[in-house]
Scaffold this active site. Structure first.
Site, short mmCIF file in Angstrom:
data_model
loop_
_atom_site.label_atom_id
_atom_site.label_comp_id
_atom_site.label_asym_id
_atom_site.label_seq_id
_atom_site.Cartn_x
_atom_site.Cartn_y
_atom_site.Cartn_z
N ARG A 29 39.38 101.39 63.18
CA ARG A 29 40.75 101.83 63.51
C ARG A 29 41.03 101.86 65.01
NH1 ARG A 29 40.40 100.20 58.69
NH2 ARG A 29 41.46 101.34 57.04
N ASP A 34 42.65 107.80 58.12
CA ASP A 34 43.02 106.64 58.93
C ASP A 34 44.31 106.87 59.72
OD1 ASP A 34 40.81 105.08 58.45
OD2 ASP A 34 41.61 104.34 56.56
N1 ARG Z 1 36.60 107.74 53.63
C1 ARG Z 1 36.49 106.70 54.58
C2 ARG Z 1 36.97 107.14 55.93
O1 ARG Z 1 37.64 108.11 56.03
C3 ARG Z 1 37.15 105.42 54.14
C4 ARG Z 1 38.66 105.45 54.09
C5 ARG Z 1 39.30 104.23 53.46
N2 ARG Z 1 38.81 104.02 52.12
C6 ARG Z 1 39.33 103.23 51.19
N3 ARG Z 1 38.67 103.06 50.11
N4 ARG Z 1 40.46 102.61 51.37
O2 ARG Z 1 36.68 106.51 56.90
#
Ligand code: ARG
Length: 400
Positions: A95, A124
């Site tokens: 990110r 995110d």
């Molecule tokens: N839990 C993880 C994080 O916060 C992944 C987030 C995105 N996961 C997903 N399956 N789209 O970094």
């Protein structure tokens, strides 16, 4: 008057396609789509075409795999950044890099708005918003899914149909998948019941213990000043090396985990992770460190790793403390040259050998053979002094 411009983090999927239309319809914005290739294996040309068809005025496709590995994943290996014991941060590390690409393009295009497709309940959104704020405080950030009334997949599909957004006629994926060269994160669908075993079709990169190769495989992984440089003596770029470890580790079912994790926003979620290369690299680097680092440095490194991991997970990549911690971990890498011999078998990655020109392992001190150079008499005096405070306390107690 020229239209207001928004730079959008575009993935080619349904959410961000719908967002392009939403900006055009609701605000009459000009939408510039940015697709960062982090190794998702999607066809860049197709993505470009789709964004333009959906209404974007311009599309940037950037291959950022090398930058991702060099400047985000490798520092995370040096810091031993693993969240809650199992998550190698593949999404969390990507990110800030995507945010940086968005900010650079927004500046070049004189756009005043940056948008992303995160929802309001995940990590995110925090990583995007905070990274963008840290890099370009003047830019407005919009995450349409946090504001918009359309919030189910069915509604999105209906909206896409109504507005001629090209839909890929692919099998409906029941999971939410975030995938890049550092790993896959999979959640939603049946995985939301933490008692249910993840179905086989969840896994994208790794074999199960049942289907993994029957025979073990030995792999020698060499590091030069902290940087992984060779597999079985063959020199590879970091990108080639990570691809090769993903393949090897995947075949042997390495780097899978099924965890319930604490999100920053206060929710516990269940997520499946697969990160064969990240797992192997972290593991091998840790083995080298055990051989090369003195005890005080190693133990203090472990204390700081916890803080670093939390900061990365919580979106504080572009912060002074994170930078200072990077410098701390980087300092130790000057010594981190050597080779780790691994045995991969049925989901296990075992260390079976290690060597380093900077090894602090000293045979004549360690051995119980005749070559023993350690003075055992010193042991007696050492124990007396080490245990002295406890002895005094015990004597005091018995006198009372
Ligand atoms: N839990 C993880 C994080 O916060 C992944 C987030 C995105 N996961 C997903 N399956 N789209 O970094």
């Amino acid at each position: 008057m020229s239209k207001k411009k928004v730079v959008l983090a575009y993935s080619g999927g349904l959410d961000t396609s719908v967002i392009i239309k939403w900006f055009i319809m609701r605000y009459q914005y000009e939408v510039i789509a940015v697709y960062a290739d982090l190794g998702q294996c999607r066809d860049a040309e197709k993505i470009k075409e789709k964004a333009l068809k959906t209404g974007a005025s311009k599309v940037y496709v950037q291959d950022v795999r090398d930058e991702f590995l060099d400047n985000y994943c490798l520092p995370a290996v040096w810091a031993h950044a693993v969240y809650e014991d199992n998550y190698y941060l593949s999404a969390a590390l990507s990110r800030p890099l995507i945010s940086k690409a968005l900010v650079d393009i927004a500046k070049a295009e004189s756009a005043h708005v940056i948008a992303h497709g995160s929802t309001g309940k995940g990590n995110d959104q925090v990583r995007f918003d905070v990274s963008i704020m840290a890099l370009a405080p003047e830019i407005e950030i919009v995450a349409p899914l946090r504001r918009w009334e359309v919030n189910s997949r069915a509604q999105e599909i209906e909206f896409a149909r109504e507005h001629n957004i090209p839909l890929e006629i692919t099998k409906e994926n029941p999971y939410s998948l975030d995938y890049n060269i550092w790993g896959a994160c999979i959640e939603c669908g049946i995985l939301e019941d933490p008692w249910q075993e993840a179905p086989k079709d969840v896994y994208q990169l790794t074999a199960s213990t049942e289907t993994a190769k029957a025979e073990p495989e030995y792999v020698e992984l060499s590091f030069t000043k902290g940087r992984p440089t060779r597999i079985n003596g063959k020199e590879l770029s970091l990108l080639e090396l990570v691809e090769e470890l993903n393949r090897l580790g995947g075949e042997h079912g390495i780097g899978r985990s099924d965890m319930v994790e604490n999100r920053l926003v206060g929710i516990k979620t269940r997520e499946i992770y697969e990160a064969p290369a990240a797992y192997i690299l972290h593991f091998a680097h840790a083995q080298l460190e055990k051989m090369v680092l003195d005890k005080e440095s190693l133990h203090f490194r472990q204390v700081l790793s916890h803080k670093y991991t939390e900061m990365v997970y919580n979106g504080l990549w572009f912060s002074p403390l994170k930078d200072a911690l990077d410098a701390f971990f980087a300092k130790f890498q000057l010594q981190m040259t050597g080779t780790i011999r691994l045995k991969l078998h049925k989901g296990n990655c075992m260390v079976v050998g290690r060597k380093s020109e900077n090894s602090l392992y000293n045979y004549s001190l360690a051995t119980y053979d005749e070559a023993d150079a350690f003075n055992h008499k010193d042991g007696e005096s050492f124990c007396k002094i080490w245990g002295l405070p406890l002895k005094v306390m015990a004597q005091n107690k018995s006198q009372k």
